[in-house]
Write a protein that holds these residues in place. Structure first.
Motif, short mmCIF file in Angstrom:
data_model
loop_
_atom_site.label_atom_id
_atom_site.label_comp_id
_atom_site.label_asym_id
_atom_site.label_seq_id
_atom_site.Cartn_x
_atom_site.Cartn_y
_atom_site.Cartn_z
N THR A 33 78.45 60.14 19.52
CA THR A 33 78.31 58.61 20.13
C THR A 33 79.08 58.84 21.34
OG1 THR A 33 80.47 58.01 19.03
CG2 THR A 33 78.53 57.46 18.27
N GLY A 34 78.92 60.16 22.33
CA GLY A 34 79.88 59.97 23.07
C GLY A 34 80.92 61.10 23.51
N GLU A 35 81.39 61.38 24.45
CA GLU A 35 82.04 62.37 24.98
C GLU A 35 83.71 62.30 24.18
OE1 GLU A 35 82.84 62.77 29.07
OE2 GLU A 35 80.74 64.10 29.20
N ALA A 36 84.29 62.79 24.01
CA ALA A 36 85.75 62.40 23.71
C ALA A 36 87.23 63.50 23.70
CB ALA A 36 85.99 62.07 22.27
N SER A 37 88.12 63.01 24.10
CA SER A 37 88.92 64.59 23.61
C SER A 37 89.50 64.50 22.54
CB SER A 37 90.74 63.64 24.72
OG SER A 37 91.25 63.10 23.47
N VAL A 38 90.10 66.00 23.04
CA VAL A 38 90.56 66.59 21.42
C VAL A 38 91.09 66.21 20.98
CG1 VAL A 38 91.48 69.02 21.21
CG2 VAL A 38 89.85 69.47 22.69
N THR A 39 92.72 65.58 21.02
CA THR A 39 93.16 64.80 20.89
C THR A 39 92.93 63.73 20.22
OG1 THR A 39 94.78 65.34 22.86
CG2 THR A 39 95.97 63.59 21.20
N ASP A 40 92.39 63.08 21.06
CA ASP A 40 91.03 61.69 19.75
C ASP A 40 90.35 62.17 18.73
OD1 ASP A 40 92.55 60.16 21.02
OD2 ASP A 40 90.87 59.93 22.98
N LEU A 41 89.69 63.76 18.99
CA LEU A 41 89.08 63.68 18.15
C LEU A 41 90.35 64.48 16.36
CD1 LEU A 41 86.38 65.81 19.55
CD2 LEU A 41 85.79 64.10 18.95
N ALA A 42 91.17 64.92 17.02
CA ALA A 42 91.67 65.38 16.57
C ALA A 42 92.73 64.44 15.26
CB ALA A 42 93.07 66.06 16.50
N ALA A 43 93.09 63.50 15.70
CA ALA A 43 94.04 62.39 15.18
C ALA A 43 92.74 61.87 14.05
CB ALA A 43 93.78 61.01 16.08
N GLY A 44 91.49 62.21 13.53
CA GLY A 44 91.63 61.49 12.42
C GLY A 44 92.00 62.87 11.65
N TYR A 45 92.34 63.86 11.48
CA TYR A 45 92.46 64.86 10.27
C TYR A 45 93.65 64.90 9.96
CZ TYR A 45 87.41 65.62 11.65
OH TYR A 45 86.62 65.13 12.19
N ASP A 46 94.34 66.11 9.69
CA ASP A 46 95.79 65.82 8.62
C ASP A 46 95.58 67.19 8.54
OD1 ASP A 46 98.35 66.09 7.76
OD2 ASP A 46 97.61 66.14 5.36
N MET A 47 95.84 68.07 10.17
CA MET A 47 96.13 69.00 10.71
C MET A 47 96.51 69.41 11.98
SD MET A 47 92.57 70.62 11.60
CE MET A 47 91.01 70.31 10.19
N ALA A 48 97.19 70.38 12.53
CA ALA A 48 98.01 70.41 13.06
C ALA A 48 96.83 71.15 14.68
CB ALA A 48 98.98 71.86 13.07
N LEU A 49 97.01 70.23 15.47
CA LEU A 49 96.38 70.69 16.87
C LEU A 49 96.05 71.81 17.09
CD1 LEU A 49 95.54 69.21 19.20
CD2 LEU A 49 96.92 69.17 20.39
N PRO A 50 96.87 72.99 16.47
CA PRO A 50 96.09 74.55 17.18
C PRO A 50 95.36 74.71 15.93
CG PRO A 50 98.72 74.50 17.14
CD PRO A 50 98.15 72.67 16.59
N SER A 51 95.07 74.16 15.02
CA SER A 51 94.09 74.60 14.01
C SER A 51 92.72 73.45 13.98
CB SER A 51 94.90 73.89 12.31
OG SER A 51 95.91 74.38 12.10
N PHE A 52 93.13 72.24 14.62
CA PHE A 52 92.21 71.70 14.87
C PHE A 52 91.46 72.07 16.01
CE2 PHE A 52 89.61 68.49 17.28
CZ PHE A 52 89.18 68.28 16.42
N LEU A 53 91.66 73.07 16.93
CA LEU A 53 91.53 74.03 18.24
C LEU A 53 90.38 74.65 17.87
CD1 LEU A 53 94.46 73.08 20.60
CD2 LEU A 53 92.29 72.86 21.14
N GLN A 54 90.79 75.64 16.76
CA GLN A 54 89.96 76.43 16.65
C GLN A 54 88.70 75.66 16.01
OE1 GLN A 54 92.22 79.15 17.25
NE2 GLN A 54 90.99 80.31 15.05
#
Length: 115
Positions: A33-54
């Motif tokens: 649906t369009g570009e998004a920041s990593v922070t915005d994408l990660a907000a929907g998950y119950d995981m630490a940001l470093p894990s999401f970045l993987q």
């Protein structure tokens, strides 16, 4: 016009491997649906940001997304050409199998007509 150039098998492997994970498929769906920041994408998950970045790194290594860092914000963008390459590979084999199944159906119908 359809592109019939060969697809690098290593890119196929990385692409399908990246899509084998539900979190990464969801990231792809959200980026459709369009570009998004990593922070915005990660907000929907119950995981630490470093894990999401993987997950982001795996998608990026597969060429499915690109990221650009501006200041402290890393923005993700879907790479539709890579998805099109994967789709083209699937479609090629889907068409071949459909043709084989159609021929099998014709053969079975012919046998049924003779009995």
């Amino acid at each position: 016009m359809t592109n019939h150039s060969p697809i690098d098998p290593h890119l196929l492997d990385r692409g399908f491997s990246a899509l084998a994970d539900a979190t990464r498929r969801d990231i792809i769906a959200r980026l459709s649906t369009g570009e998004a920041s990593v922070t915005d994408l990660a907000a929907g998950y119950d995981m630490a940001l470093p894990s999401f970045l993987q997950h982001v790194r795996v998608l990026e290594a597969a060429g499915l997304i690109t990221t650009v860092k501006t200041g402290r914000v890393r923005t993700c963008r879907l790479e539709t050409q890579r998805l099109a390459d994967l789709d083209r590979w699937i479609t090629r084999y889907q068409a071949a199998w459909q043709s084989r199944l159609d021929r099998l159906g014709d053969l079975l119908n012919q046998k049924g007509d003779t009995q």
